[in-house]
Design a protein around this motif. Structure first.
Motif, PDB file in Angstrom:
ATOM      1  N   ASN A  85       0.844  12.438  33.298  1.00  0.00           N
ATOM      2  CA  ASN A  85       0.589  11.281  32.439  1.00  0.00           C
ATOM      3  C   ASN A  85      -0.860  10.829  32.508  1.00  0.00           C
ATOM      4  O   ASN A  85      -1.461  10.461  31.490  1.00  0.00           O
ATOM      5  CB  ASN A  85       1.524  10.140  32.837  1.00  0.00           C
ATOM      6  CG  ASN A  85       2.983  10.495  32.628  1.00  0.00           C
ATOM      7  OD1 ASN A  85       3.348  11.083  31.627  1.00  0.00           O
ATOM      8  ND2 ASN A  85       3.832  10.166  33.592  1.00  0.00           N
ATOM      9  N   LEU A  86      -1.439  10.882  33.710  1.00  0.00           N
ATOM     10  CA  LEU A  86      -2.844  10.502  33.862  1.00  0.00           C
ATOM     11  C   LEU A  86      -3.746  11.442  33.077  1.00  0.00           C
ATOM     12  O   LEU A  86      -4.688  11.000  32.406  1.00  0.00           O
ATOM     13  CB  LEU A  86      -3.218  10.518  35.348  1.00  0.00           C
ATOM     14  CG  LEU A  86      -4.694  10.279  35.677  1.00  0.00           C
ATOM     15  CD1 LEU A  86      -5.183   8.956  35.107  1.00  0.00           C
ATOM     16  CD2 LEU A  86      -4.918  10.339  37.187  1.00  0.00           C
ATOM     17  N   GLY A 134      13.534  11.027  35.032  1.00  0.00           N
ATOM     18  CA  GLY A 134      13.974  11.850  33.908  1.00  0.00           C
ATOM     19  C   GLY A 134      13.184  11.606  32.641  1.00  0.00           C
ATOM     20  O   GLY A 134      13.155  12.446  31.740  1.00  0.00           O
ATOM     21  N   GLN A 135      12.506  10.468  32.575  1.00  0.00           N
ATOM     22  CA  GLN A 135      11.677  10.151  31.417  1.00  0.00           C
ATOM     23  C   GLN A 135      10.198  10.426  31.662  1.00  0.00           C
ATOM     24  O   GLN A 135       9.500  10.913  30.772  1.00  0.00           O
ATOM     25  CB  GLN A 135      11.856   8.671  31.039  1.00  0.00           C
ATOM     26  CG  GLN A 135      13.237   8.331  30.496  1.00  0.00           C
ATOM     27  CD  GLN A 135      13.409   6.830  30.371  1.00  0.00           C
ATOM     28  OE1 GLN A 135      13.909   6.169  31.272  1.00  0.00           O
ATOM     29  NE2 GLN A 135      12.987   6.282  29.242  1.00  0.00           N
ATOM     30  N   CYS A 136       9.731  10.103  32.858  1.00  0.00           N
ATOM     31  CA  CYS A 136       8.287  10.133  33.105  1.00  0.00           C
ATOM     32  C   CYS A 136       7.830  11.208  34.088  1.00  0.00           C
ATOM     33  O   CYS A 136       6.623  11.326  34.332  1.00  0.00           O
ATOM     34  CB  CYS A 136       7.827   8.761  33.596  1.00  0.00           C
ATOM     35  SG  CYS A 136       8.028   7.437  32.373  1.00  0.00           S
ATOM     36  N   ALA A 137       8.754  11.971  34.654  1.00  0.00           N
ATOM     37  CA  ALA A 137       8.348  13.046  35.570  1.00  0.00           C
ATOM     38  C   ALA A 137       8.909  14.390  35.133  1.00  0.00           C
ATOM     39  O   ALA A 137       8.881  15.351  35.900  1.00  0.00           O
ATOM     40  CB  ALA A 137       8.788  12.733  36.998  1.00  0.00           C
ATOM     41  N   GLY A 191       7.303  -2.804  30.046  1.00  0.00           N
ATOM     42  CA  GLY A 191       7.439  -1.632  29.183  1.00  0.00           C
ATOM     43  C   GLY A 191       7.656  -0.326  29.917  1.00  0.00           C
ATOM     44  O   GLY A 191       7.966   0.690  29.284  1.00  0.00           O
ATOM     45  N   PHE A 192       7.502  -0.331  31.247  1.00  0.00           N
ATOM     46  CA  PHE A 192       7.639   0.907  32.022  1.00  0.00           C
ATOM     47  C   PHE A 192       9.076   1.420  31.931  1.00  0.00           C
ATOM     48  O   PHE A 192      10.021   0.665  32.097  1.00  0.00           O
ATOM     49  CB  PHE A 192       7.262   0.643  33.476  1.00  0.00           C
ATOM     50  CG  PHE A 192       7.181   1.872  34.345  1.00  0.00           C
ATOM     51  CD1 PHE A 192       6.713   3.077  33.841  1.00  0.00           C
ATOM     52  CD2 PHE A 192       7.543   1.816  35.682  1.00  0.00           C
ATOM     53  CE1 PHE A 192       6.612   4.203  34.649  1.00  0.00           C
ATOM     54  CE2 PHE A 192       7.450   2.932  36.502  1.00  0.00           C
ATOM     55  CZ  PHE A 192       6.988   4.128  35.982  1.00  0.00           C
ATOM     56  N   CYS A 193       9.200   2.707  31.660  1.00  0.00           N
ATOM     57  CA  CYS A 193      10.490   3.407  31.541  1.00  0.00           C
ATOM     58  C   CYS A 193      11.240   3.089  30.253  1.00  0.00           C
ATOM     59  O   CYS A 193      12.216   3.762  29.927  1.00  0.00           O
ATOM     60  CB  CYS A 193      11.422   3.102  32.729  1.00  0.00           C
ATOM     61  SG  CYS A 193      10.778   3.665  34.319  1.00  0.00           S
ATOM     62  N   GLN A 249      15.389  16.435  36.051  1.00  0.00           N
ATOM     63  CA  GLN A 249      16.296  16.622  34.923  1.00  0.00           C
ATOM     64  C   GLN A 249      16.021  15.571  33.859  1.00  0.00           C
ATOM     65  O   GLN A 249      15.898  14.387  34.170  1.00  0.00           O
ATOM     66  CB  GLN A 249      17.751  16.489  35.410  1.00  0.00           C
ATOM     67  CG  GLN A 249      18.783  17.089  34.476  1.00  0.00           C
ATOM     68  CD  GLN A 249      18.930  18.593  34.664  1.00  0.00           C
ATOM     69  OE1 GLN A 249      18.432  19.132  35.636  1.00  0.00           O
ATOM     70  NE2 GLN A 249      19.589  19.240  33.741  1.00  0.00           N
ATOM     71  N   PRO A 250      15.887  15.964  32.583  1.00  0.00           N
ATOM     72  CA  PRO A 250      15.603  14.969  31.544  1.00  0.00           C
ATOM     73  C   PRO A 250      16.768  14.025  31.336  1.00  0.00           C
ATOM     74  O   PRO A 250      17.935  14.409  31.487  1.00  0.00           O
ATOM     75  CB  PRO A 250      15.357  15.829  30.298  1.00  0.00           C
ATOM     76  CG  PRO A 250      16.088  17.101  30.553  1.00  0.00           C
ATOM     77  CD  PRO A 250      15.993  17.332  32.039  1.00  0.00           C
TER      78      PRO A 250
END
Length: 321
Positions: free
Chosen positions: A236-237, A203-206, A164-166, A211-212
């Motif tokens: 996220n944490l 771009g999704q998780c940082a 499921g990551f990303c 850049q998104p």
């Protein structure tokens, strides 16, 4: 005639400018209206994470010592101990919004409270379970930490793929049945998983340090600790810790339906400071020396970016700056 022509030519430009100004103002009012109409964060009568809780870090894969220190300093910054020095606005101030959930959930004379401290750190640099993990693997890794009065955090390195990551998540939290027993019954323990997205999906998780991948495009911000992946992990944490504290066993505080709910931080996704809107994190503080953006000070001179939290006393998203 020249003067008259110039005036007429300027009229469309002036009209367009006024229209854009009105639209921008209307957008801000609409954003404020939407935020004011957020659904309530309902309490489902389950326990919140309370008491003296140690946060154990399980490092899976390769992390530099400097990366581990960024995260461990953040956890240490969550302490409400006044002797822990943090300049305002601070990480410890940020978690005070979480404390409001405890006051609202209690009908007793004594309100439950949460005290967080940094616990053990476990290293698995050899990828003992491989480089492609399932949810079952995450529980197995989380079980390596203490299972009583603790939250075990599994942190996976940038070369580890997780189910499921990303695609649907940057991290998650849950609970599992522990090996020990309390009053003759096996007890549950809470755990969190967060992945380093630097290689796989920054771009999704940082965002906003990259850049998104989708949506409005804006230049990435400079990460406060100089590490896009790990500074993104801290964001996220932080959100998952807030969710774990207020909804550790899926029957605490949340919006919507169980299993597809919004929690204290996920109800305010993308908001980090006042003035935030889609594609813009808000009016953040900027380090004059490095140009890095942040909104919270931590221990040892650290700076962090933490997400807005849903304030149950105002039914709105609360930011530090």
């Amino acid at each position: 005639m020249a003067s008259f022509y110039a005036t007429k030519a300027a009229l469309p430009t002036l009209f367009l400018s006024l229209c854009l100004l009105q639209m921008a103002s209307a957008t801000r009012r609409l954003a404020e209206l939407v935020q004011d109409q957020s659904p309530p964060m309902l309490y489902h009568n389950g326990p919140l994470l309370s008491g003296k809780i140690s946060v154990n870090l399980i490092w899976y894969g390769g992390f530099k010592p400097s990366q581990r220190t960024i995260v461990s300093d953040f956890v240490a910054s969550l302490s409400s101990d006044s002797s822990v020095s943090q300049a305002p606005p601070s990480v410890s101030q940020w978690r005070k919004t979480v404390d409001k959930y405890y006051r609202l959930s209690s009908s007793k004379k004594q309100t439950p409270s949460l005290t967080i401290s940094l616990g053990r750190q476990v290293l698995d640099e050899g990828h003992s379970l491989g480089k492609s993990l399932t949810n079952k693997h995450l529980v197995e890794l989380a079980s390596r930490g203490e299972q009583r009065n603790a939250v075990n955090i599994v942190l996976t390195s940038s070369d580890v793929a997780v189910e499921g990551f990303c695609m649907s998540r940057c991290g998650s939290h849950g609970s599992a049945v522990g090996s020990g027993k309390v009053n003759g019954r096996r007890s549950k323990f809470a755990y969190i998983w967060v992945g380093n997205s630097e290689i796989q999906c920054p771009g999704q998780c940082a965002w906003p340090f990259h850049q998104p991948l989708y949506g409005p495009q804006s230049p990435p911000l400079v990460a406060p600790n100089g590490d896009v992946g790990v500074d993104g992990m801290v964001i996220n944490l932080a959100g998952l810790l807030a969710g774990t504290a207020t909804n550790p066993f899926s029957n605490g505080y949340y919006q919507g339906e169980a299993g597809a709910s919004l929690e204290a931080a996920s109800a305010c996704t993308g908001i980090y400071a006042n003035g935030a809107y889609p594609g813009y994190a808000g009016n953040l503080l900027v380090d004059e020396a490095t140009g890095a953006s942040y909104n919270a000070h931590g221990v040892n001179g650290r700076k962090y970016l933490v997400p807005a939290l849903y304030d149950p006393s105002t039914s709105s998203c609360s930011t530090l700056v």
